[in-house]
Design a protein around this motif. Structure first.
Motif, mmCIF file in Angstrom:
data_model
loop_
_atom_site.group_PDB
_atom_site.id
_atom_site.type_symbol
_atom_site.label_atom_id
_atom_site.label_comp_id
_atom_site.label_asym_id
_atom_site.label_seq_id
_atom_site.Cartn_x
_atom_site.Cartn_y
_atom_site.Cartn_z
ATOM 1 N N MET A 1 -37.287 -4.035 -15.499
ATOM 2 C CA MET A 1 -38.100 -5.081 -16.051
ATOM 3 C C MET A 1 -37.898 -5.215 -17.556
ATOM 4 S SD MET A 1 -42.234 -5.538 -16.045
ATOM 5 C CE MET A 1 -42.332 -5.831 -14.304
ATOM 6 N N PHE A 2 -37.805 -4.116 -18.268
ATOM 7 C CA PHE A 2 -37.682 -4.178 -19.722
ATOM 8 C C PHE A 2 -36.229 -4.031 -20.148
ATOM 9 C CE2 PHE A 2 -42.057 -4.302 -20.421
ATOM 10 C CZ PHE A 2 -42.669 -3.420 -19.547
ATOM 11 N N ASN A 3 -35.864 -4.778 -21.173
ATOM 12 C CA ASN A 3 -34.555 -4.634 -21.785
ATOM 13 C C ASN A 3 -34.633 -3.690 -22.978
ATOM 14 O OD1 ASN A 3 -31.716 -5.548 -22.150
ATOM 15 N ND2 ASN A 3 -32.555 -6.155 -24.124
ATOM 16 N N HIS A 4 -35.643 -3.920 -23.829
ATOM 17 C CA HIS A 4 -35.796 -3.067 -25.003
ATOM 18 C C HIS A 4 -37.232 -3.150 -25.525
ATOM 19 C CE1 HIS A 4 -35.124 -6.998 -26.923
ATOM 20 N NE2 HIS A 4 -35.765 -6.494 -27.972
ATOM 21 N N ILE A 5 -37.560 -2.202 -26.361
ATOM 22 C CA ILE A 5 -38.819 -2.197 -27.098
ATOM 23 C C ILE A 5 -38.447 -2.089 -28.566
ATOM 24 C CG2 ILE A 5 -40.921 -0.891 -27.598
ATOM 25 C CD1 ILE A 5 -40.866 0.007 -24.651
ATOM 26 N N MET A 6 -39.114 -2.873 -29.402
ATOM 27 C CA MET A 6 -38.829 -2.843 -30.834
ATOM 28 C C MET A 6 -40.139 -2.684 -31.596
ATOM 29 S SD MET A 6 -36.777 -5.670 -33.123
ATOM 30 C CE MET A 6 -35.163 -5.206 -32.508
ATOM 31 N N VAL A 7 -40.147 -1.785 -32.572
ATOM 32 C CA VAL A 7 -41.288 -1.628 -33.466
ATOM 33 C C VAL A 7 -40.825 -1.889 -34.891
ATOM 34 C CG1 VAL A 7 -42.489 0.015 -31.957
ATOM 35 C CG2 VAL A 7 -40.968 0.877 -33.756
ATOM 36 N N GLY A 8 -41.766 -2.275 -35.727
ATOM 37 C CA GLY A 8 -41.453 -2.557 -37.118
ATOM 38 C C GLY A 8 -41.622 -1.338 -38.000
ATOM 39 N N THR A 9 -40.921 -1.375 -39.122
ATOM 40 C CA THR A 9 -41.045 -0.315 -40.115
ATOM 41 C C THR A 9 -41.002 -0.895 -41.518
ATOM 42 O OG1 THR A 9 -40.163 1.795 -40.905
ATOM 43 C CG2 THR A 9 -38.546 0.156 -40.224
ATOM 44 N N ASN A 10 -41.639 -0.198 -42.428
ATOM 45 C CA ASN A 10 -41.574 -0.548 -43.842
ATOM 46 C C ASN A 10 -40.599 0.350 -44.594
ATOM 47 O OD1 ASN A 10 -43.561 -2.713 -43.906
ATOM 48 N ND2 ASN A 10 -44.994 -1.117 -43.330
ATOM 49 N N ASP A 11 -40.007 1.314 -43.905
ATOM 50 C CA ASP A 11 -39.060 2.248 -44.519
ATOM 51 C C ASP A 11 -38.045 2.669 -43.454
ATOM 52 O OD1 ASP A 11 -37.704 4.459 -45.603
ATOM 53 O OD2 ASP A 11 -39.480 5.132 -46.709
ATOM 54 N N ILE A 12 -36.934 1.967 -43.389
ATOM 55 C CA ILE A 12 -35.951 2.184 -42.322
ATOM 56 C C ILE A 12 -35.367 3.598 -42.357
ATOM 57 C CG2 ILE A 12 -33.894 1.285 -43.512
ATOM 58 C CD1 ILE A 12 -34.807 0.340 -39.912
ATOM 59 N N GLU A 13 -35.165 4.152 -43.525
ATOM 60 C CA GLU A 13 -34.588 5.505 -43.595
ATOM 61 C C GLU A 13 -35.592 6.557 -43.126
ATOM 62 O OE1 GLU A 13 -31.415 5.961 -43.813
ATOM 63 O OE2 GLU A 13 -31.139 3.834 -44.234
ATOM 64 N N ARG A 14 -36.852 6.395 -43.493
ATOM 65 C CA ARG A 14 -37.888 7.321 -43.014
ATOM 66 C C ARG A 14 -37.989 7.233 -41.490
ATOM 67 N NH1 ARG A 14 -43.757 5.776 -44.694
ATOM 68 N NH2 ARG A 14 -43.274 4.231 -43.121
ATOM 69 N N SER A 15 -37.959 6.017 -40.961
ATOM 70 C CA SER A 15 -38.019 5.843 -39.509
ATOM 71 C C SER A 15 -36.804 6.442 -38.827
ATOM 72 C CB SER A 15 -38.123 4.361 -39.141
ATOM 73 O OG SER A 15 -39.410 3.892 -39.435
ATOM 74 N N LYS A 16 -35.634 6.290 -39.424
ATOM 75 C CA LYS A 16 -34.427 6.872 -38.835
ATOM 76 C C LYS A 16 -34.559 8.381 -38.755
ATOM 77 C CE LYS A 16 -29.408 7.175 -39.049
ATOM 78 N NZ LYS A 16 -29.400 8.571 -38.617
ATOM 79 N N SER A 17 -34.997 9.003 -39.823
ATOM 80 C CA SER A 17 -35.173 10.456 -39.824
ATOM 81 C C SER A 17 -36.164 10.883 -38.743
ATOM 82 C CB SER A 17 -35.648 10.902 -41.209
ATOM 83 O OG SER A 17 -35.872 12.286 -41.236
ATOM 84 N N PHE A 18 -37.291 10.170 -38.648
ATOM 85 C CA PHE A 18 -38.320 10.477 -37.656
ATOM 86 C C PHE A 18 -37.783 10.307 -36.243
ATOM 87 C CE2 PHE A 18 -41.804 9.102 -34.882
ATOM 88 C CZ PHE A 18 -42.694 10.152 -35.036
ATOM 89 N N TYR A 19 -37.238 9.143 -35.927
ATOM 90 C CA TYR A 19 -36.800 8.885 -34.557
ATOM 91 C C TYR A 19 -35.526 9.637 -34.180
ATOM 92 C CZ TYR A 19 -40.575 5.689 -33.663
ATOM 93 O OH TYR A 19 -41.825 5.164 -33.461
ATOM 94 N N ASP A 20 -34.662 9.963 -35.131
ATOM 95 C CA ASP A 20 -33.522 10.833 -34.810
ATOM 96 C C ASP A 20 -34.036 12.149 -34.232
ATOM 97 O OD1 ASP A 20 -31.701 8.961 -35.776
ATOM 98 O OD2 ASP A 20 -31.051 10.195 -37.483
ATOM 99 N N ALA A 21 -35.053 12.722 -34.878
ATOM 100 C CA ALA A 21 -35.608 14.002 -34.421
ATOM 101 C C ALA A 21 -36.366 13.845 -33.105
ATOM 102 C CB ALA A 21 -36.529 14.593 -35.490
ATOM 103 N N VAL A 22 -37.233 12.847 -33.031
ATOM 104 C CA VAL A 22 -38.087 12.666 -31.852
ATOM 105 C C VAL A 22 -37.256 12.264 -30.631
ATOM 106 C CG1 VAL A 22 -39.953 11.267 -30.883
ATOM 107 C CG2 VAL A 22 -40.155 12.196 -33.193
ATOM 108 N N LEU A 23 -36.432 11.256 -30.766
ATOM 109 C CA LEU A 23 -35.658 10.789 -29.612
ATOM 110 C C LEU A 23 -34.498 11.714 -29.280
ATOM 111 C CD1 LEU A 23 -35.757 6.944 -30.207
ATOM 112 C CD2 LEU A 23 -37.262 8.382 -28.816
ATOM 113 N N GLY A 24 -34.095 12.539 -30.235
ATOM 114 C CA GLY A 24 -33.095 13.566 -29.948
ATOM 115 C C GLY A 24 -33.588 14.546 -28.896
ATOM 116 N N VAL A 25 -34.894 14.802 -28.870
ATOM 117 C CA VAL A 25 -35.489 15.676 -27.852
ATOM 118 C C VAL A 25 -35.233 15.113 -26.453
ATOM 119 C CG1 VAL A 25 -37.685 16.550 -26.932
ATOM 120 C CG2 VAL A 25 -37.268 16.582 -29.396
#
Length: 128
Positions: A1-25
């Protein structure tokens, strides 16, 4: 049913660091990075046929969270769910609601907010 989910950020590098760690799990690797025609940067994490994206808002306004919205990631075990939560908290996320664990209905859940305030859930549903 879903193709993708997108959330917004005010700091792309901070989000990259966060999601690299979280989604790496969960086994997601390095995201594809894209800059759209008007200059906003986006990250696309692809794994098991799903895509989770983080973007700078296209309208130029600040990113805000969806009141009542939650993005849930499927975990393969209670241990992976705990690791997801721990990675989130260790990388700038904030644990919210009940501590990670099994709920009365049998599912295992954890909840946290990413550095931009988006509500994220880890969910493990044992085979019945």
């Amino acid at each position: 049913m879903f193709n993708h989910i997108m959330v917004g950020t005010n700091d792309i590098e901070r989000s990259k660091s966060f999601y690299d760690a979280v989604l790496g799990v969960l086994g997601a690797g390095e995201p594809a990075r894209n800059t759209n025609a008007t200059g906003q940067q986006r990250l696309f994490y692809r794994h098991d046929g799903s895509t989770f994206s983080v973007t700078e808002p296209i309208d130029g306004n600040a990113a805000t969270v969806a009141n009542g919205g939650t993005v849930a990631f499927k975990c393969g075990s209670p241990e992976q769910l705990q690791a997801l939560h721990d990675a989130a908290v260790a990388n700038g996320g904030v644990s919210i609601e009940s501590p990670p664990g099994q709920r009365p209905h049998g599912m295992w859940l954890c909840y946290f907010r990413d550095p931009d305030g988006n509500k994220i859930c880890g969910l493990y549903r044992p085979a019945s």
